[in-house]
Scaffold this active site. Structure first.
Site, PDB file in Angstrom:
ATOM      1  N   HIS A   1      -1.326  -1.414  -4.242  1.00  0.00           N
ATOM      2  CA  HIS A   1      -2.569  -0.953  -3.631  1.00  0.00           C
ATOM      3  C   HIS A   1      -2.543   0.565  -3.460  1.00  0.00           C
ATOM      4  CE1 HIS A   1      -6.266  -1.786  -1.360  1.00  0.00           C
ATOM      5  NE2 HIS A   1      -5.896  -0.822  -0.542  1.00  0.00           N
TER       6      HIS A   1
ATOM      7  N   ASP B   1      -7.254  -5.850   4.145  1.00  0.00           N
ATOM      8  CA  ASP B   1      -6.511  -4.587   4.212  1.00  0.00           C
ATOM      9  C   ASP B   1      -6.609  -4.021   5.624  1.00  0.00           C
ATOM     10  OD1 ASP B   1      -5.348  -2.110   3.871  1.00  0.00           O
ATOM     11  OD2 ASP B   1      -6.853  -1.346   2.469  1.00  0.00           O
TER      12      ASP B   1
ATOM     13  N   MET C   1      -8.953   8.525  -0.999  1.00  0.00           N
ATOM     14  CA  MET C   1      -9.864   9.004   0.040  1.00  0.00           C
ATOM     15  C   MET C   1     -10.304  10.426  -0.283  1.00  0.00           C
ATOM     16  SD  MET C   1      -7.783   7.680   3.408  1.00  0.00           S
ATOM     17  CE  MET C   1      -6.801   6.192   3.351  1.00  0.00           C
TER      18      MET C   1
ATOM     19  N   HIS D   1      -8.331   1.271  -4.354  1.00  0.00           N
ATOM     20  CA  HIS D   1      -9.330   1.137  -3.300  1.00  0.00           C
ATOM     21  C   HIS D   1      -9.949   2.506  -3.066  1.00  0.00           C
ATOM     22  CE1 HIS D   1     -10.121   0.316   1.262  1.00  0.00           C
ATOM     23  NE2 HIS D   1     -11.235   0.395   0.580  1.00  0.00           N
TER      24      HIS D   1
ATOM     25  N   MET E   1     -12.074  -5.100   5.172  1.00  0.00           N
ATOM     26  CA  MET E   1     -11.260  -4.165   5.944  1.00  0.00           C
ATOM     27  C   MET E   1     -11.034  -4.728   7.345  1.00  0.00           C
ATOM     28  SD  MET E   1     -10.435  -1.701   3.980  1.00  0.00           S
ATOM     29  CE  MET E   1      -9.690  -0.678   5.259  1.00  0.00           C
TER      30      MET E   1
ATOM     31  N   SER F   1       0.834  -1.196   0.000  1.00  0.00           N
ATOM     32  CA  SER F   1       0.000   0.000   0.000  1.00  0.00           C
ATOM     33  C   SER F   1       0.869   1.245   0.000  1.00  0.00           C
ATOM     34  CB  SER F   1      -0.906   0.007   1.234  1.00  0.00           C
ATOM     35  OG  SER F   1      -1.576   1.257   1.332  1.00  0.00           O
TER      36      SER F   1
END
Length: 235
Positions: free
Chosen positions: A42, A184, A46, A75, A146, A19
């Site tokens: 990843h 994740d 947001m 994501h 999650m 990530s």
């Protein structure tokens, strides 16, 4: 091999997806190069609405796609994925995941993502039950469970979410579903084996990779740990 996926292969393998939320944003191209050999990359998007944090968006993803051949796993922790998810697929992302909690019509969003050329993923927060979504998972390529509250990196792993993983793993093993089970949040050397044993295929790891002296070696070690921990994962 970078890009191998249980969706595309008859033999499941543990996938490690570093990530970049834990990477140095001032050196993203170098940080991506440092994990060459990873299966997916990843990217947490947001919007400061769905989650209380603001990160990178489509222009950065488009730039990263030019400097790596690692499949991009986007994501989207955002509101209105029906509007914003398909452009990530059009840009060349391999997998585009959005949250079940962010839309009333996840099937339509998944179909639009697939029509735009990417795999479609559904994500659920730690407190969101999986049962209401089991029927619609046939429309998806990936389920992202999650194991921390979405919005920030570096949180502690929530082991209770592994019950959801187990439910989906049993359906996959029975041939009723065909999805990559991804996790994740808080994945590291201390937690990856429990996640693998529960039935996870793809492991998102942030600080466990990017805080290591050798991120590429950290990826290899995590992959080996996952493969050794579960009979459904082979390499």
């Amino acid at each position: 091999m970078a890009g191998q996926s249980p969706v595309d292969s008859l033999v499941p393998a543990p996938l490690i997806a570093p990530s970049i939320l834990s990477a140095d944003f001032a050196r993203l191209a170098d940080e991506v190069a440092a994990v060459q050999g990873a299966d997916w990359l990843h990217v947490d998007v947001m919007d400061n609405h769905f989650v209380p944090n603001l990160t990178l968006g489509l222009p950065v993803v488009e730039s990263l796609l030019k400097v790596t051949d690692i499949p991009m796993d986007c994501h989207l922790m955002i509101e209105d994925p029906a509007r914003w998810a398909p452009p990530y697929a059009e840009a060349g992302a391999y997998n585009v995941t959005f949250h079940a909690e962010a839309t009333e019509d996840p099937i339509a969003v998944a179909r639009d993502i697939r029509a735009a050329g990417a795999k479609a993923g559904l994500s659920v927060k730690p407190g969101t039950p999986i049962d209401p979504y089991l029927e619609i998972l046939r429309e998806f390529d990936t389920l992202l469970v999650m194991s921390v509250e979405p919005g920030f990196g570096g949180q502690s792993f929530i082991p209770e979410v592994l019950a959801k993983v187990g439910i989906v793993r049993r359906l996959v093993d029975a041939g009723e579903l065909r999805v990559v089970v991804e996790i994740d949040g808080g994945i590291n050397a201390d937690t990856i084996e429990a996640a693998a044993e529960a039935g996870v295929d793809c492991f998102v790891a942030g600080s466990a990779v990017y805080n290591a002296d050798d991120p590429a070696e950290a990826v290899r070690r995590l992959r080996a740990q996952a493969a050794a921990a579960s009979a459904h994962l082979t390499r």
